[in-house]
Scaffold this active site. Structure first.
Site, mmCIF file in Angstrom:
data_model
loop_
_atom_site.group_PDB
_atom_site.id
_atom_site.type_symbol
_atom_site.label_atom_id
_atom_site.label_comp_id
_atom_site.label_asym_id
_atom_site.label_seq_id
_atom_site.Cartn_x
_atom_site.Cartn_y
_atom_site.Cartn_z
ATOM 1 C CE LYS A 32 106.208 20.034 110.794
ATOM 2 N NZ LYS A 32 106.830 18.798 111.314
ATOM 3 C CG ASP A 59 104.120 16.302 111.859
ATOM 4 O OD1 ASP A 59 103.421 15.344 111.501
ATOM 5 O OD2 ASP A 59 105.160 16.649 111.261
ATOM 6 C CG LEU A 60 102.807 13.720 118.017
ATOM 7 C CD1 LEU A 60 102.232 13.371 119.389
ATOM 8 C CD2 LEU A 60 104.321 13.867 118.115
ATOM 9 C CE LYS A 61 104.802 12.791 109.191
ATOM 10 N NZ LYS A 61 105.508 13.810 109.979
ATOM 11 C CG ASP A 64 99.171 1.064 117.461
ATOM 12 O OD1 ASP A 64 98.692 -0.089 117.348
ATOM 13 O OD2 ASP A 64 100.117 1.320 118.218
ATOM 14 C CB THR A 119 107.760 13.816 100.422
ATOM 15 O OG1 THR A 119 108.134 14.207 101.727
ATOM 16 C CG2 THR A 119 106.511 14.554 100.021
ATOM 17 N NE ARG A 181 114.313 24.709 101.791
ATOM 18 C CZ ARG A 181 113.607 24.078 102.725
ATOM 19 N NH1 ARG A 181 112.366 24.464 103.015
ATOM 20 N NH2 ARG A 181 114.124 23.071 103.405
ATOM 21 N NE ARG A 211 115.669 22.105 106.769
ATOM 22 C CZ ARG A 211 115.924 20.996 106.083
ATOM 23 N NH1 ARG A 211 117.152 20.508 106.072
ATOM 24 N NH2 ARG A 211 114.967 20.377 105.423
HETATM 25 O O1 C5P Z 1 113.078 22.833 107.132
HETATM 26 P P1 C5P Z 1 111.967 22.466 106.198
HETATM 27 O O2 C5P Z 1 111.189 23.647 105.643
HETATM 28 O O3 C5P Z 1 112.408 21.509 105.114
HETATM 29 O O4 C5P Z 1 110.927 21.690 107.150
HETATM 30 C C1 C5P Z 1 109.775 21.024 106.663
HETATM 31 C C2 C5P Z 1 109.046 20.367 107.796
HETATM 32 O O5 C5P Z 1 107.971 19.601 107.257
HETATM 33 C C3 C5P Z 1 109.890 19.384 108.596
HETATM 34 O O6 C5P Z 1 109.382 19.394 109.935
HETATM 35 C C4 C5P Z 1 109.606 18.058 107.930
HETATM 36 O O7 C5P Z 1 109.785 16.976 108.806
HETATM 37 C C5 C5P Z 1 108.139 18.227 107.564
HETATM 38 N N1 C5P Z 1 107.661 17.351 106.478
HETATM 39 C C6 C5P Z 1 108.227 17.357 105.208
HETATM 40 N N2 C5P Z 1 107.729 16.531 104.236
HETATM 41 C C7 C5P Z 1 106.685 15.730 104.505
HETATM 42 C C8 C5P Z 1 106.097 15.715 105.773
HETATM 43 C C9 C5P Z 1 106.621 16.553 106.743
HETATM 44 O O8 C5P Z 1 109.151 18.111 104.954
HETATM 45 N N3 C5P Z 1 106.195 14.978 103.558
#
Ligand code: C5P
Length: 232
Positions: A32, A59-61, A64, A119, A181, A211
């Protein structure tokens, strides 16, 4: 498209990103690319990663007026990404136009998914700032139905919401879910999280993992552990 694990490459430079991807020798993970990396490096980073054989979720969401979104999607489609997204809050017509812009002359196109409610939006913000009186959950399902009506392929949502999306918008409607996680890893700033194993049970089609992989001592092993847990 097949269920898969998508690695969130939340890096701010090309060097860091390519160094990270260089560690994967025998596999080419789906990645992504978000706003940070895209705004820092431009379309060139997309071409470079694509040329290395990775599938890309850009992922540019977009959000407009319909005409602007259609024309912008046409540009993104020519970058040959595999998945991209818009905000469902832009409305059904905007999503229809996004899909039209994304569709290439030969009829092929990347997957198009919608963000329902971020979220980070709490029930309090929804009611008192956005002045939406429905619950978050009802809004999410209604926005997912709008996305389906516009012809989109699915939505980004919390893995814990994948079940209600499937019930509300259809079993074949794709759910792309961040907030993953390992049972024994740090939550960081994520709140509503689950494991790859549980995300599979609830019905996620794609899990987006940042992460737990990018900050791991051994990112390749962490990626493989995710794939195993998610059953891909
Ligand atoms: O590091 P981590 O696993 O938390 O990364 C989650 C990825 O998903 C990040 O790029 C975050 O911006 C994206 N994301 C998110 N929740 C959303 C939409 C996108 O965590 N509702």
């Amino acid at each position: 498209m097949q269920r898969d694990v998508i690695i969130a490459c939340d890096f701010s430079s090309k060097e860091q990103t390519l160094q990270f991807l260089d560690q994967f020798e025998d596999v080419k993970p789906f990645v992504k690319i978000g706003m940070e990396l895209y705004y820092a490096c431009g379309p060139e980073i997309v071409r470079e990663i694509k040329a290395r054989g990775h599938r890309i979720f850009l992922d540019l969401k977009l959000h407009d007026i319909p005409n602007t979104v259609r024309k912008s999607m046409k540009v993104l489609s020519s970058l040959d990404v595999d998945m991209t997204n818009v905000h469902a809050a832009g409305g059904v017509e905007m999503m229809r136009q996004a899909l039209e812009g994304l569709t290439r002359e030969d009829g092929t196109r990347p997957l198009l998914i919608a963000v329902t409610q971020l979220t980070s939006t709490s029930e309090d913000v929804l009611h008192n700032e956005l002045l939406i009186t429905e619950t978050i959950q009802d809004t999410i399902v209604a926005y997912a139905r709008n996305a389906r009506k516009a012809g989109l392929d699915g939505v980004v949502c919390s893995p814990l919401e994948a079940g209600i999306i499937k019930t509300g918008a259809g079993e074949d409607f794709i759910t792309v879910t961040p907030g993953i996680r390992f049972a024994d890893s740090k939550k960081d700033d994520q709140v509503r999280i689950t494991t790859p194993e549980r995300a599979k049970e609830i019905g996620s089609d794609f899990i987006v993992v940042g992460r737990p992989i990018t900050a791991a001592d051994d990112p390749v092993a962490a990626y493989k552990r995710c794939c195993e847990g998610f059953g891909v």
